[in-house]
Design a protein around this motif. Sequence first.
Motif, PDB file in Angstrom:
ATOM      1  N   ILE A 176      10.960  12.549 -51.610  1.00 16.24           N
ATOM      2  CA  ILE A 176      11.735  11.365 -51.228  1.00 16.24           C
ATOM      3  C   ILE A 176      10.830  10.405 -50.459  1.00 16.24           C
ATOM      4  N   GLY A 177      10.802   9.152 -50.869  1.00 14.29           N
ATOM      5  CA  GLY A 177      10.025   8.143 -50.158  1.00 14.29           C
ATOM      6  C   GLY A 177      10.625   7.868 -48.787  1.00 14.29           C
ATOM      7  N   PHE A 178       9.786   7.419 -47.878  1.00 16.55           N
ATOM      8  CA  PHE A 178      10.238   7.163 -46.518  1.00 16.55           C
ATOM      9  C   PHE A 178      10.023   5.693 -46.179  1.00 16.55           C
ATOM     10  N   VAL A 179      11.076   5.034 -45.697  1.00 19.80           N
ATOM     11  CA  VAL A 179      11.056   3.608 -45.396  1.00 19.80           C
ATOM     12  C   VAL A 179      11.348   3.422 -43.910  1.00 19.80           C
ATOM     13  N   PRO A 180      10.297   3.345 -43.084  1.00 18.13           N
ATOM     14  CA  PRO A 180      10.517   3.170 -41.654  1.00 18.13           C
ATOM     15  C   PRO A 180      10.945   1.750 -41.312  1.00 18.13           C
ATOM     16  N   TYR A 181      12.029   1.657 -40.550  1.00 14.36           N
ATOM     17  CA  TYR A 181      12.374   0.348 -39.997  1.00 14.36           C
ATOM     18  C   TYR A 181      11.916   0.323 -38.543  1.00 14.36           C
ATOM     19  N   SER A 182      11.812  -0.857 -37.999  1.00 15.42           N
ATOM     20  CA  SER A 182      11.306  -1.084 -36.637  1.00 15.42           C
ATOM     21  C   SER A 182       9.925  -0.461 -36.408  1.00 15.42           C
ATOM     22  N   PRO A 183       8.993  -0.644 -37.347  1.00 17.59           N
ATOM     23  CA  PRO A 183       7.661  -0.066 -37.148  1.00 17.59           C
ATOM     24  C   PRO A 183       6.901  -0.722 -35.993  1.00 17.59           C
ATOM     25  N   LEU A 184       7.409  -1.837 -35.494  1.00 18.20           N
ATOM     26  CA  LEU A 184       6.800  -2.503 -34.347  1.00 18.20           C
ATOM     27  C   LEU A 184       7.597  -2.236 -33.067  1.00 18.20           C
ATOM     28  N   GLY A 185       8.422  -1.187 -33.098  1.00 16.32           N
ATOM     29  CA  GLY A 185       9.179  -0.843 -31.896  1.00 16.32           C
ATOM     30  C   GLY A 185      10.073  -1.974 -31.424  1.00 16.32           C
ATOM     31  N   ARG A 186      10.743  -2.599 -32.372  1.00 20.12           N
ATOM     32  CA  ARG A 186      11.640  -3.721 -32.081  1.00 20.12           C
ATOM     33  C   ARG A 186      10.924  -4.862 -31.349  1.00 20.12           C
ATOM     34  N   ASP A 236       3.626   7.766 -49.188  1.00 18.04           N
ATOM     35  CA  ASP A 236       5.078   7.824 -49.347  1.00 18.04           C
ATOM     36  C   ASP A 236       5.816   7.105 -48.232  1.00 18.04           C
ATOM     37  N   VAL A 237       5.080   6.441 -47.334  1.00 19.10           N
ATOM     38  CA  VAL A 237       5.653   5.725 -46.189  1.00 19.10           C
ATOM     39  C   VAL A 237       5.433   4.235 -46.403  1.00 19.10           C
ATOM     40  N   VAL A 238       6.528   3.481 -46.513  1.00 21.76           N
ATOM     41  CA  VAL A 238       6.460   2.039 -46.760  1.00 21.76           C
ATOM     42  C   VAL A 238       7.316   1.334 -45.707  1.00 21.76           C
ATOM     43  N   PRO A 239       6.678   0.824 -44.635  1.00 16.73           N
ATOM     44  CA  PRO A 239       7.430   0.221 -43.536  1.00 16.73           C
ATOM     45  C   PRO A 239       8.057  -1.111 -43.904  1.00 16.73           C
ATOM     46  N   ILE A 240       9.116  -1.435 -43.195  1.00 17.95           N
ATOM     47  CA  ILE A 240       9.772  -2.731 -43.372  1.00 17.95           C
ATOM     48  C   ILE A 240       9.857  -3.437 -42.006  1.00 17.95           C
ATOM     49  N   PRO A 241       8.756  -4.110 -41.625  1.00 14.65           N
ATOM     50  CA  PRO A 241       8.807  -4.847 -40.366  1.00 14.65           C
ATOM     51  C   PRO A 241       9.652  -6.098 -40.536  1.00 14.65           C
ATOM     52  N   GLY A 242      10.483  -6.352 -39.576  1.00 14.72           N
ATOM     53  CA  GLY A 242      11.310  -7.556 -39.633  1.00 14.72           C
ATOM     54  C   GLY A 242      10.664  -8.684 -38.852  1.00 14.72           C
ATOM     55  N   THR A 243      10.833  -9.877 -39.322  1.00 13.09           N
ATOM     56  CA  THR A 243      10.352 -11.041 -38.595  1.00 13.09           C
ATOM     57  C   THR A 243      11.134 -12.264 -39.037  1.00 13.09           C
ATOM     58  N   LYS A 244      11.199 -13.221 -38.140  1.00 16.00           N
ATOM     59  CA  LYS A 244      11.878 -14.472 -38.452  1.00 16.00           C
ATOM     60  C   LYS A 244      10.882 -15.612 -38.636  1.00 16.00           C
ATOM     61  N   ARG A 245       9.619 -15.341 -38.354  1.00 18.02           N
ATOM     62  CA  ARG A 245       8.624 -16.402 -38.375  1.00 18.02           C
ATOM     63  C   ARG A 245       7.507 -16.097 -39.373  1.00 18.02           C
ATOM     64  N   ARG A 246       7.115 -17.127 -40.088  1.00 23.02           N
ATOM     65  CA  ARG A 246       6.061 -16.994 -41.095  1.00 23.02           C
ATOM     66  C   ARG A 246       4.746 -16.513 -40.474  1.00 23.02           C
ATOM     67  N   ALA A 247       4.421 -17.005 -39.297  1.00 22.23           N
ATOM     68  CA  ALA A 247       3.162 -16.610 -38.651  1.00 22.23           C
ATOM     69  C   ALA A 247       3.125 -15.101 -38.420  1.00 22.23           C
ATOM     70  N   TYR A 248       4.240 -14.518 -38.017  1.00 22.88           N
ATOM     71  CA  TYR A 248       4.280 -13.064 -37.798  1.00 22.88           C
ATOM     72  C   TYR A 248       4.227 -12.317 -39.125  1.00 22.88           C
ATOM     73  N   LEU A 249       4.848 -12.872 -40.154  1.00 22.53           N
ATOM     74  CA  LEU A 249       4.771 -12.266 -41.480  1.00 22.53           C
ATOM     75  C   LEU A 249       3.312 -12.199 -41.939  1.00 22.53           C
ATOM     76  N   GLU A 250       2.603 -13.309 -41.788  1.00 24.56           N
ATOM     77  CA  GLU A 250       1.201 -13.349 -42.190  1.00 24.56           C
ATOM     78  C   GLU A 250       0.365 -12.390 -41.355  1.00 24.56           C
ATOM     79  N   GLU A 251       0.645 -12.318 -40.058  1.00 23.06           N
ATOM     80  CA  GLU A 251      -0.066 -11.373 -39.185  1.00 23.06           C
ATOM     81  C   GLU A 251       0.217  -9.936 -39.627  1.00 23.06           C
ATOM     82  N   ASN A 252       1.472  -9.646 -39.930  1.00 23.72           N
ATOM     83  CA  ASN A 252       1.845  -8.297 -40.367  1.00 23.72           C
ATOM     84  C   ASN A 252       1.130  -7.902 -41.656  1.00 23.72           C
TER      85      ASN A 252
END
Length: 193
Positions: free
Chosen positions: A64-74, A139-155
């Motif tokens: 089973i694949g694993f999808v971590p949310y909050s990989p940046l500790g919120r 098998d670990v594919v994180p899903i970091p959340g962000t509201k800003r493009r700059a953070y998306l690009e940094e991620n």
Amino acid sequence: DTVGTLAELVAEGKIRHIGLSEAGPETIRRAHAVHPITALQTEYSLWTRDIEAEILPACRELGIGFVPYSPLGRGFLSGRFKSPTELADNDFRRFNPRYQADVLDHNLRLVAEVEKIAADKGCTTGQLALAWVLAQGDDVVPIPGTKRRAYLEENVRALDVELTADDLGRIDAEVPPAAGDRYDAAGMATIDG
């Protein structure tokens, strides 16, 4: 019952795969026995590692694949704030046990260690935190959340951060476990079941 109904939807072609969220190892095994589970989504990061004992091994045992949310500790691991007073009044993190005065100093020391290692690697703390999650397996594919493009690009640039076995050992040795639960008592009762 739920997985059985979802399995019927797979058979009817209405959905393709079944995933679970915040399930414990026994629930994962029971669900997988009814129909193959494709992925499990659960919080996982440098400060939420409790899944390593039983949940992640169960996923790997069953494929089973694993999808971590909050990989940046919120957002805490990215160093964007150092106190809950820096958050909006209605931000749920203000009331999260990990941000409370009795454990905040400990968790700030955790971030300080991440900052030191990130500086040595020439990346941001957020990139180091994401690179660490990515280094936990294909098998670990994180899903970091962000509201800003700059953070998306940094991620995304976290993909360029290579962590050696020595780097991973240093992180394990120098970054202490987080203090405080992920949620309040009511929230904790709803996870890993």
